[in-house]
Design a protein around this motif. Sequence first.
Motif, mmCIF file in Angstrom:
data_model
loop_
_atom_site.group_PDB
_atom_site.id
_atom_site.type_symbol
_atom_site.label_atom_id
_atom_site.label_comp_id
_atom_site.label_asym_id
_atom_site.label_seq_id
_atom_site.Cartn_x
_atom_site.Cartn_y
_atom_site.Cartn_z
ATOM 1 N N LYS C 33 9.456 -60.820 -9.119
ATOM 2 C CA LYS C 33 9.402 -59.257 -9.931
ATOM 3 C C LYS C 33 9.101 -59.733 -11.307
ATOM 4 N N CYS C 34 9.331 -60.783 -11.790
ATOM 5 C CA CYS C 34 9.227 -61.273 -13.065
ATOM 6 C C CYS C 34 7.588 -60.971 -13.660
ATOM 7 N N VAL C 35 7.578 -60.241 -14.509
ATOM 8 C CA VAL C 35 5.924 -59.945 -15.187
ATOM 9 C C VAL C 35 5.756 -60.669 -16.266
ATOM 10 N N LYS C 36 6.619 -61.857 -16.850
ATOM 11 C CA LYS C 36 6.349 -62.433 -17.730
ATOM 12 C C LYS C 36 6.080 -61.867 -19.079
ATOM 13 N N CYS C 37 6.992 -61.113 -19.412
ATOM 14 C CA CYS C 37 7.253 -60.198 -20.485
ATOM 15 C C CYS C 37 8.075 -60.902 -21.852
ATOM 16 N N TRP C 38 8.631 -61.914 -21.490
ATOM 17 C CA TRP C 38 9.501 -62.686 -22.151
ATOM 18 C C TRP C 38 10.662 -62.123 -23.123
ATOM 19 N N LEU C 39 11.007 -60.893 -22.442
ATOM 20 C CA LEU C 39 12.217 -60.184 -23.418
ATOM 21 C C LEU C 39 13.426 -61.095 -23.164
ATOM 22 N N CYS C 40 13.543 -61.626 -21.901
ATOM 23 C CA CYS C 40 14.854 -62.378 -21.712
ATOM 24 C C CYS C 40 14.693 -63.621 -22.586
ATOM 25 N N TRP C 41 13.616 -64.146 -22.824
ATOM 26 C CA TRP C 41 13.552 -65.206 -23.791
ATOM 27 C C TRP C 41 13.686 -64.704 -25.112
ATOM 28 N N GLU C 73 18.399 -56.878 -20.177
ATOM 29 C CA GLU C 73 17.083 -56.144 -20.597
ATOM 30 C C GLU C 73 16.177 -56.395 -20.004
ATOM 31 N N CYS C 74 16.077 -57.312 -18.721
ATOM 32 C CA CYS C 74 14.777 -57.509 -17.993
ATOM 33 C C CYS C 74 14.485 -56.202 -17.482
ATOM 34 N N PRO C 75 13.052 -55.663 -17.970
ATOM 35 C CA PRO C 75 12.505 -54.522 -17.469
ATOM 36 C C PRO C 75 12.339 -54.228 -16.158
ATOM 37 N N THR C 76 12.123 -55.378 -15.457
ATOM 38 C CA THR C 76 11.701 -55.170 -13.896
ATOM 39 C C THR C 76 13.024 -55.707 -12.911
ATOM 40 N N LYS C 77 14.059 -55.855 -13.697
ATOM 41 C CA LYS C 77 15.421 -56.248 -13.080
ATOM 42 C C LYS C 77 15.037 -57.572 -12.189
ATOM 43 N N ALA C 78 14.329 -58.491 -12.668
ATOM 44 C CA ALA C 78 14.082 -59.677 -11.950
ATOM 45 C C ALA C 78 14.947 -60.663 -11.967
ATOM 46 N N ILE C 79 16.256 -60.482 -13.061
ATOM 47 C CA ILE C 79 17.088 -61.319 -13.018
ATOM 48 C C ILE C 79 18.481 -60.828 -12.498
ATOM 49 N N GLU C 80 19.003 -61.629 -11.514
ATOM 50 C CA GLU C 80 20.198 -61.363 -10.831
ATOM 51 C C GLU C 80 21.533 -62.194 -11.449
HETATM 52 S S1 SF4 Z 1 12.607 -60.285 -19.099
HETATM 53 FE FE1 SF4 Z 1 12.219 -60.196 -16.749
HETATM 54 S S2 SF4 Z 1 10.385 -59.833 -16.455
HETATM 55 FE FE2 SF4 Z 1 10.519 -60.424 -18.549
HETATM 56 S S3 SF4 Z 1 10.041 -62.622 -18.752
HETATM 57 FE FE3 SF4 Z 1 12.234 -62.474 -18.382
HETATM 58 S S4 SF4 Z 1 12.669 -62.354 -16.126
HETATM 59 FE FE4 SF4 Z 1 10.435 -61.991 -16.512
#
Ligand code: SF4
Lengths: 408, 297, 90
Positions: C33-41, C73-80
């Motif tokens: 699901k991750c789109v590498k937006c780096w918002l989590c970072w 904050e993950c926009p695609t809900k890729a983090i559980e």
């Molecule tokens: S916020 Fe979600 S989608 Fe964006 S990089 Fe992190 S895990 Fe991937």
Amino acid sequence: MTAQASRLAEGGRWDIITANHAVAHAARLARVQVVPAYPITPQTTIVEYLADFIERGELDARYIRVESEHSAMAAAIGASTVGARAFTATASQGLLLMHEVLHWAVGARLPIGMAVVNRAVGPPWSIHVDHQDAISQRDTGWLQLFVSSNQEALDSVLMMYKVAESPDVLLPFMVCLDGFVLSHTYAPVNIPDQGDVDSFLPPYDPPHWRMDPDAPITYGNLVMPDQLYMEMRWSIDRASRAAKDRLKEISTEFAEKFGRYHGSAIYERWSQDSDYLMVASGTLASEAEVAIEELRREGESVGLVKIRLYRPFPGEEITELAAGKKGIIVVDRSVSFGHGGPLASDLRASLYHAEDRPPVVGFIAGLGGRDVRVRDLKAIFRSAKRKISEGVDRVSYWYGLKVREVGE
Amino acid sequence: MPITMKDLRRAGKFVMPGNAACPGCGALVAFKLVSKVLGKDAVYVIPACCTSVIQGPYPKSGFRVPVFNMAFAAAASTAAGMAAGLAALGRGNVRVVAWAGDGGTYDIGIQALSGAAERGDDVLYICYNNEAYMNTGIQRSGATPPKAWTKTTPTGKAEMKKNMPLIVAAHGASYVATASIGYPFDLVNKVAKARDKRGFRYIEILSTCPTGWNYPVNKTIELARLAVDTYVWPLYEVEDGKLRITMRPKRRPLREYLAPQRRFAHLTEEDVRALERAFMDRWEALEKLEAAGRIFV
Amino acid sequence: MATNVIPVSLPEAGASGETGIWRVFRPVINKEKCVKCWLCWLYCQEEVISEGADGFPEIDYTYCKGCGMCANECPTKAIEMVPEGRGNSL
Ligand code: SF4
Ligand code: SF4
């Protein structure tokens, strides 16, 4: 070093100036780099002279017109953390307002210089001399040196920077001078040449730590009880004691270079061949010197000990001089309420372990600028002799009260 | 050129993992973002506040920047001394940052702050505002919003909060801004602007606090965004005497912001309406200031 | 010369220990699901998210405090956020 006679310095120039002016010259000669300034009577002219020096281009320093003494000391601390030589001056309430950050300067091991123009504390308002302001900072860890002449004020600032910046000291210092009696009184002062001072006092280069982006460290974050908090405090105590040894060497070095010696931790006169010793600080001690001269002419056997360095306390030096005496008289210009005079009680405590321990009798005199004249000091001496023969029943007696002391 | 995600990802790392911040600490997010923008050539003075603890205990530190921990009232004055010292030593390139909480800014530190602002000392003062004395365990400050529960306002704070950024702006500071960790790019670009100016600069960052505000820890960023979106925390800057609102989101109902926070759990419908009115009054005043042109002169 | 004990602290990971043990929930990234937006970072308070060898965000569980801001904050809900269980070691 026992040479006490000052000879005229070969270098420098003579001027007739106040001790405040002399202190400002000392700060200029020490090439202080940051001067946070806040006015208070009777310190004010020190920071005015410094403003003049800076604005006339005679001193290359940053002058910060702070809005309080708390900020003055905090700014001095900030300047010192980046490795600048910092100087400020205050008095009385100003020093009391600094109290919190005085501790901070010590904990951070910053060799800041400060002139304290001694003045009584309120209320009621009094702008006149006593030592309550400085004595109330006794346990902050600042090196505290009391002077009794304008020349000594100038010379001591230079010497104390060198003491404070010694790698085994790294503690801030205050040079304490009596309000008005010194601060506003004109006397001949030799102002040393810059070149001579430069060769005596090198620029400050912190050997321990500094705020440096190239080597990021954190200073002063939490320390847990099982870590080194106690050891850090112990280290401050050691450093303070080391300052006494450094002052001894540095006063000798200063005397060799500039031809003036004001004593080291103490200044003594006639102490070897006297039955009694009279002990005081600041201009009260100079007055005592005159009184003792008269007393000696009148056949009394008494010598003088001027306590210059109050912290670290010259306990060993006094113990040595006290041996074999019939009594020691201590005149305090401040009081520790409910106990007695601070000098008297510190001196008594220092003598406790001495095998040959003479009686000590303290007097509290001259608070709020009350005049203490030669005749008062002679009266104190005679009263002390009587009390010593009858038995001393307290740390200090009040001298010259206009009300009757209860129980007297 | 505004700072982008790419720039931030290239920036240095100045927060060390495994520090003592609470999980979900907004102040630490703020510090992380600010320190990335300021980079290596910055020194920080930190008075008593949550960040005193966040660093972790001696002999380690959670921050890879020079930090001097200082007494509560003395952030701005100490920073002023550092700036003077650096200038005297010819290191004027190094930025001096005072990093203080709201107690150290609005209350005990306001005198030193006012002095430094009036003198125009070369200091970047950052107040990370978590709206109470959190380090001592949640007591009200001059920054606590009305009605909020704290341990010294158990039935809710009776008073409005100070308008601190405008107080600083009235000193004629060279730059004043508000920011929120919920709008990180607005935040970092304001920090960059302040970094590149000299004189006294002031940025106040709303730093959401799960511990003191009592909301679920994962909502830290969301609430910081909602504070802006509900007009509780307007984002603006004051430059050259002019106030400019930098963010005008579509306004959302205040309830959305209040509901997750247990510190507002006791509020009645009427309280919420009164609070909304109070915040809208402040917002409208801001709009008037914005329209007034050069007023902070 | 007296021994000076001066409290200088040095930057180091784990100033408060291995804060991963504070975690109640563990953030787990679903790379599908991750789109590498780096918002989590961007929002991670702890600087424990970095770029893994595969170019996706990677979490250092030694220090991750499990706050869940990244997941929120993950926009695609890729983090559980997965409950830390007994069999679920660091
Ligand atoms: S916020 Fe979600 S989608 Fe964006 S990089 Fe992190 S895990 Fe991937
Ligand atoms: S749970 Fe918190 S600490 Fe852990 S990776 Fe996510 S944001 Fe960072």
